[in-house]
Design a protein around this motif. Sequence first.
Motif, short mmCIF file in Angstrom:
data_model
loop_
_atom_site.label_atom_id
_atom_site.label_comp_id
_atom_site.label_asym_id
_atom_site.label_seq_id
_atom_site.Cartn_x
_atom_site.Cartn_y
_atom_site.Cartn_z
N GLN A 1 0.84 -1.21 0.00
CA GLN A 1 0.00 0.00 0.00
C GLN A 1 0.87 1.26 0.00
O GLN A 1 0.57 2.23 -0.70
N TYR A 2 1.91 1.27 0.79
CA TYR A 2 2.80 2.42 0.87
C TYR A 2 3.47 2.69 -0.48
O TYR A 2 3.55 3.82 -0.95
N LEU A 3 3.95 1.56 -1.12
CA LEU A 3 4.60 1.70 -2.41
C LEU A 3 3.62 2.19 -3.47
O LEU A 3 3.95 3.03 -4.31
N ASN A 4 2.40 1.70 -3.42
CA ASN A 4 1.38 2.15 -4.38
C ASN A 4 1.07 3.65 -4.20
O ASN A 4 0.91 4.38 -5.18
N GLN A 5 0.95 4.06 -2.92
CA GLN A 5 0.67 5.48 -2.65
C GLN A 5 1.83 6.36 -3.11
O GLN A 5 1.62 7.44 -3.68
N LEU A 6 3.05 5.90 -2.86
CA LEU A 6 4.22 6.64 -3.29
C LEU A 6 4.28 6.76 -4.81
O LEU A 6 4.58 7.82 -5.36
N GLN A 7 3.96 5.65 -5.49
CA GLN A 7 3.96 5.67 -6.94
C GLN A 7 2.90 6.62 -7.48
O GLN A 7 3.10 7.35 -8.46
N LYS A 8 1.74 6.63 -6.80
CA LYS A 8 0.65 7.53 -7.21
C LYS A 8 1.09 8.99 -7.08
O LYS A 8 0.82 9.82 -7.96
N ASN B 1 3.54 9.80 -9.80
CA ASN B 1 2.85 9.99 -11.07
C ASN B 1 2.15 11.35 -11.11
O ASN B 1 2.16 12.05 -12.13
N SER B 2 1.53 11.73 -9.98
CA SER B 2 0.83 13.03 -9.90
C SER B 2 1.81 14.18 -10.04
O SER B 2 1.55 15.16 -10.73
N HIS B 3 2.96 14.06 -9.38
CA HIS B 3 3.97 15.12 -9.45
C HIS B 3 4.51 15.25 -10.88
O HIS B 3 4.78 16.37 -11.34
#
Length: 533
Positions: A30-37, A40-42
């Motif tokens: 979950q942490y890695l997914n949130q970080l990737q999100k 991507n947003s940045h």
Amino acid sequence: MSVKLVKTHDPTKNAKFLAELDFNAKTTEQYLNQLQKELNSHAKSKQAHNARDILYESDSVYERLNSTIKRINNLILNASGDSNAEVVDMRLDARGKLYDTVGERANEEQLKWEETLPITLDKDDKYTVSVEHFFSEVEPLEYWITTITPKDSEALKSLVRKGIAHADEGFNTLSKQTIDEMTDYYRGAIAINASGWNSTTDLKMRGVHIKDGEILQNESHPTQYTLGIDKNGIMNVYEGTMTAQQLLAKGVVNTWFFSIPIVLDGAEVNDSIRSRVSSYNDLNPRQVIGQRYNSNEILILTVDGRSSRSAGATLTRCAQILINKNCRVAYNLDGGGSTQTVIDGEVINTPSDGKLRPVPDILYIEGNRNYQSYLPVQQAVEDAKGGSRTLKDRIARLDRQSKELTNDLRIELKTSDILWSGVMFMNGSQTAKPTKKLSDCNNGWLLIWSDYNAGTGAGNYDYVISPIPKKLAELHSGGHTLFSVPRNITDTSDITIVKLLSVYNDRLVGDDRNSLSVAPNRRDVVLRYIISF
């Protein structure tokens, strides 16, 4: 010694361990997914990718760095042998904008009233008044120089006068009054605050005080000086040890007391005198009066301070300004929050207290305010913006009209008290303040209106008189009151213009609807006089 590891199988412990591994794995995922999100947003965002996108106050870091680089490139270090000294290109402003010339930068950064100032006003054929206004955004600093030029030596003799607080009650060393009230009492065309008092002890005035040749107070102060005007109108300063009798023997007829001279014999005073004022080199609001060589013109330097618009000035700066104006002598009057200058009933500067501070006395220039009045500087500037004429032309025209009206009305009104005169639409920003309160009149006020034409100004015809009974302010203070002003358009056509005013016991306050130009055009009528009846 030998160690033997024995593997045991405990189903309960193994299940718990596997559950913890599973929880940790899911949490990490979950942490890695949130970080990737977020990454991507940045990547899609336009914010904060570089120095142009990162703000520092109102500018980007790029702009600040770029202006700093420009300024560094324009520095010449150690040019004078002083490692702390810097010589900079004055064409470059604080934000790094490079102008073609220093003059171009000055024109943009410094408020200039060009056509509007200095203005020159004729007063009673005895003297003229010139007002110069200066403002620098760079320092920041704002000040005014008022020059009073007597027409001849006879006019000079009675030019500068002393006024005291609550004069109708006699001199009292504790008395204080606002400068506008004292100016109204003495009918002063120009007035400034002057003497100081013991603000931290007994609140009494300090020093020797003489008014019109009469001794009011005789108190010596060895470290300060007395400002004196003699019977010929000549200004000088005297050591604070001199008594009132000694000053009278020298021909002095009016005195004020606060501080020290800052200019003597056309030069800034020496260290022994400067050291008597601890705040000599501090930035403060200042009030300084001087007199020129030869012409004996009086100069008043009024400096605003203690604000973001104007920090104030040192006394060295004040001295230099007046020396450049060819002053023979200049004296430092009470400054700080007391600094106030009134011209024709209007305070031209902005006192640092945010309001008028009561003071013990004033230095004023007599003027016949009963029959002549001039637009306040600020109002005149706004008026000038609306027409093609320069402010000087407009004031000259209003001056001529005022004199014509004076000649027309003087016989009829010589027994009346003209409390205010001017030219006002009475819009929301305008206030007419008569010199006598409504309650102090026998019956009340009479308002005199006249015609106004955008091309030619106020006309000396179509006068209309509106009475205000003295009881109105008591019954309805500040309430809206309607005044009907009939206008004759043609021989067969008449209209009525309605003016809306808030009536107080000491003033009339206008309303923005009074300057509407829709039919009927309310700008066709202006208030010219307020008279006691």
